[in-house]
Design an enzyme around this catalytic site. Sequence first.
Site: not given
Ligand code: S3P
Length: 433
Positions: A22-23, A94, A314, A341, A345, A388
Amino acid sequence: MSKFIASPANSLSGNLKVPGDKSISHRSIMLGSLSNGITKVSGFLEGEDALSTLKAFQAMGVKIEREGDNVTIHGVGINGLKKPEKALDLGNSGTSIRLMSGILAAQAFDCELVGDESLSKRPMGRVINPLKEMGAVIESNDGKPPLKITGGQNLKGIQYDLPVASAQVKSCVLLAGLYANGDTCVTEPAPTRDHTERMLKGLGYEVRVNDNKMCLTGGGELTATQIQVPSDISSSAFFMVAAAISPKADITLLGVNINPTRTGVIDILKLMGANLTLANEREIGGELLADIRIQSSKLKGIQIPESLVPLAIDEFPAVFIAASCATGETILTGAKELRVKESDRIQVMADGLSILGIENQVLEDGIKIQGGSFKKPTGIIESHHDHRISMSFAVASLRCNYPIEINGVDNVMTSFPNFVNLSNTAGMAITEI
Ligand code: S3P
């Protein structure tokens, strides 16, 4: 509102390919759009979150074509985005809102970023503060979305020490830094996922990394390339835990991203005694991949090292299911971030585990879980629309003698659209109603 009925199952097998990370999928759309030339992405995650990013960039005038998990982005260059006609709706994502606020704070046009009920409750001060220091003008609803960004500002480079270990905040500041005068540097209190830095380098942008400090100089250009998205270790984690707790399991997860800033879940499961091995390690497009084999395991409770928390951030809902099936107590501390989150969680998992008769104690920054056996559920598990949480409890069915009902599973579509199908192919018995 849809729910899962996860019926007892006790064996798991096969070679499984989980969807794209996803990232990395989010970043491929953002950076591909800002590049000069055509970026071809394969293995793109067809989940709602990544699609929110894709639609937002289309709304800003970028031509993006998608056929399944193949995406072609006709980059418009770093200054080629157009004002969207209406507010950009980023749904549950987010990553979209936090990373895009860095890019949009530097545009010539005004825009508004909105999200669903869960996203509208999430803290945005963490990105608004450094962006304001850079000269951005952003209004929010008391530090939460919607974000109203006023364009036409000249951003200046800053040195920012991240107050929390967050890849989203680091990425937001670096992306704004692409447009800022001079150097933008970020230091992080603990290593967080570095996909932004890796992809920027892959697109020909110099990022200087020195220990926990990342710097770039504004005013450069990005050059389109091909991006192959590896399988998501966060989605893979559900199957790692599933195989580890299942009485009879032998599965291999193919082509999973094992970027060292993401592999905390592997380290945690190994510390718990999981029978897990990596094979066929290779590098593709600046990211590391491996095939991961997991077999049934006798797990033991552990004190989770705090240094692993950002590297597994995550995966904790799934890890909590592993802890419930382990011998002895598992203690997690230093994980306050889990409370902000897609849901809280810590509390939501604790409530669900209690329904399954697992003793636990909620801590301000973590949880203590006493391993045991799942009992007849005393009610329906509420996932609070957190993808999740939904998938973690579905995995628990591998050690249940009774079906479990999990409410509010609609958001599984944000990160793992074929979760039910793939789980059932491997031997689980999940129905969605
Ligand atoms: C992510 C960073 C993480 C993660 C999120 C995806 C990203 O969040 O929890 O699911 O793609 O950079 P945080 O940076 O708030 O920890």
